[in-house]
Each structure stands twice: as structure tokens, then as C-alpha cells.
Design a protein around this motif. Structure first.
Motif, PDB file in Angstrom:
ATOM      1  N   ARG A   1       1.097  -1.176   0.123  1.00 23.86           N
ATOM      2  CA  ARG A   1      -0.232  -0.252   0.037  1.00 23.86           C
ATOM      3  C   ARG A   1       1.155   1.355   0.338  1.00 23.86           C
ATOM      4  O   ARG A   1       1.929   1.093   0.595  1.00 23.86           O
ATOM      5  N   SER A   2       0.923   2.650  -0.510  1.00 24.61           N
ATOM      6  CA  SER A   2       1.236   2.906  -0.383  1.00 24.61           C
ATOM      7  C   SER A   2       0.292   4.773  -0.366  1.00 24.61           C
ATOM      8  O   SER A   2      -0.618   4.453  -1.257  1.00 24.61           O
ATOM      9  N   VAL A   3       0.321   5.448   0.018  1.00 22.23           N
ATOM     10  CA  VAL A   3       0.069   7.395  -0.399  1.00 22.23           C
ATOM     11  C   VAL A   3       0.938   8.013  -0.298  1.00 22.23           C
ATOM     12  O   VAL A   3       1.789   7.920   0.499  1.00 22.23           O
ATOM     13  N   SER A   4       0.462   9.298  -1.288  1.00 21.69           N
ATOM     14  CA  SER A   4       0.923  10.167  -1.557  1.00 21.69           C
ATOM     15  C   SER A   4       1.008  10.882  -0.463  1.00 21.69           C
ATOM     16  O   SER A   4      -0.201  11.123  -0.240  1.00 21.69           O
ATOM     17  N   VAL A   5       1.886  11.166   0.299  1.00 23.90           N
ATOM     18  CA  VAL A   5       0.934  13.306   0.879  1.00 23.90           C
ATOM     19  C   VAL A   5       2.405  14.372   1.042  1.00 23.90           C
ATOM     20  O   VAL A   5       2.978  14.049   0.444  1.00 23.90           O
ATOM     21  N   PHE A   6       0.946  14.953   0.881  1.00 26.55           N
ATOM     22  CA  PHE A   6       2.047  16.714   0.432  1.00 26.55           C
ATOM     23  C   PHE A   6       2.222  17.961   1.649  1.00 26.55           C
ATOM     24  O   PHE A   6       0.751  17.871   2.595  1.00 26.55           O
ATOM     25  N   ALA A   7       3.184  18.636   1.859  1.00 26.76           N
ATOM     26  CA  ALA A   7       3.099  19.189   2.886  1.00 26.76           C
ATOM     27  C   ALA A   7       3.256  20.216   2.942  1.00 26.76           C
ATOM     28  O   ALA A   7       3.421  21.139   1.439  1.00 26.76           O
ATOM     29  N   GLU A   8       2.725  21.087   3.707  1.00 28.56           N
ATOM     30  CA  GLU A   8       2.473  22.633   3.646  1.00 28.56           C
ATOM     31  C   GLU A   8       2.252  23.615   4.897  1.00 28.56           C
ATOM     32  O   GLU A   8       2.209  22.882   5.890  1.00 28.56           O
ATOM     33  N   GLN A   9       3.439  24.291   4.526  1.00 24.01           N
ATOM     34  CA  GLN A   9       3.355  25.120   6.211  1.00 24.01           C
ATOM     35  C   GLN A   9       2.411  26.101   6.625  1.00 24.01           C
ATOM     36  O   GLN A   9       1.512  25.707   5.419  1.00 24.01           O
ATOM     37  N   THR A  10       2.733  26.693   8.033  1.00 24.54           N
ATOM     38  CA  THR A  10       1.172  27.069   8.004  1.00 24.54           C
ATOM     39  C   THR A  10       2.378  28.219   9.018  1.00 24.54           C
ATOM     40  O   THR A  10       3.556  28.579   8.976  1.00 24.54           O
ATOM     41  N   PRO A  11       1.047  29.413   9.109  1.00 21.12           N
ATOM     42  CA  PRO A  11       1.752  30.469   9.784  1.00 21.12           C
ATOM     43  C   PRO A  11       2.454  30.151  10.935  1.00 21.12           C
ATOM     44  O   PRO A  11       3.209  31.092  11.696  1.00 21.12           O
ATOM     45  N   ASN A  12       2.351  28.852  12.092  1.00 19.65           N
ATOM     46  CA  ASN A  12       3.178  28.190  12.747  1.00 19.65           C
ATOM     47  C   ASN A  12       4.652  27.938  12.103  1.00 19.65           C
ATOM     48  O   ASN A  12       4.372  26.887  11.727  1.00 19.65           O
TER      49      ASN A  12
END
Length: 88
Positions: free
Chosen positions: A12-23
Motif C-alpha cells: 500500500r502507498s499513499v502520496s502525502v503533500f506537506a504545507e507550511q503554516t503561519p506557525n
């Protein structure tokens, strides 16, 4: 062929995208084409590893050194670290 009653495990695999936050100590993660809690579900916040009995995902994230909070939402996960820990 698999024996009667047994299923062959598939990778099984899942692509995950990261995004910065104001913190600067938090990052939001979005699994591609998957929900986290599902639409219409309230967010769930975990402030420590001892509160994660109902969430294997949150429990696994708390195994990363420096994690101070995990927030699960309908379509993303926000992970917050302690300010004294540096992540690359």
C-alpha cells in the motif's frame, strides 16, 4: 495462490503533500486522494502520546522526536513540534 481463507498482502502507498503554516513549528500534511477523518467529522486534537488510544495514526506520529501536538481533520493532519527541536 493463497490458501483458502488467506489473503495475499498487497503493498500500500499513499502520496502525502506537506504545507507550511503561519506557525513555524507546525506543518500540515495532505494525503493525496484520501481523507483523514472524512467529511462532516470534527477535528480531533491530541496534546500528548497518552491520549492517542483511539488513533493509531496519532500514536505513530507521536513516536517522532519532538512532536508536541497532532491535529486530525477531515482532509489533513497538522503536526506541531516543540520549539527547541529542529526538523529538516
Amino acid at each position: 495462490a493463497a490458501a483458502a481463507g488467506w489473503r495475499v498482502a498487497r503493498p500500500r502507498s499513499v502520496s502525502v503533500f506537506a504545507e507550511q503554516t503561519p506557525n513555524p513549528d507546525s506543518v500540515m500534511f495532505y494525503p493525496e486522494s484520501r481523507s483523514v477523518l472524512g467529511d462532516g467529522t470534527k477535528t480531533i486534537s491530541f496534546g500528548n502520546k497518552y491520549d492517542t488510544a483511539d488513533s493509531p495514526l496519532a500514536a505513530a506520529i507521536f513516536k517522532v522526536k519532538g512532536v508536541s501536538e497532532v491535529l486530525l481533520a477531515s482532509r489533513h493532519v497538522t503536526v506541531t513540534k516543540t520549539p527547541s527541536v529542529q526538523w529538516d
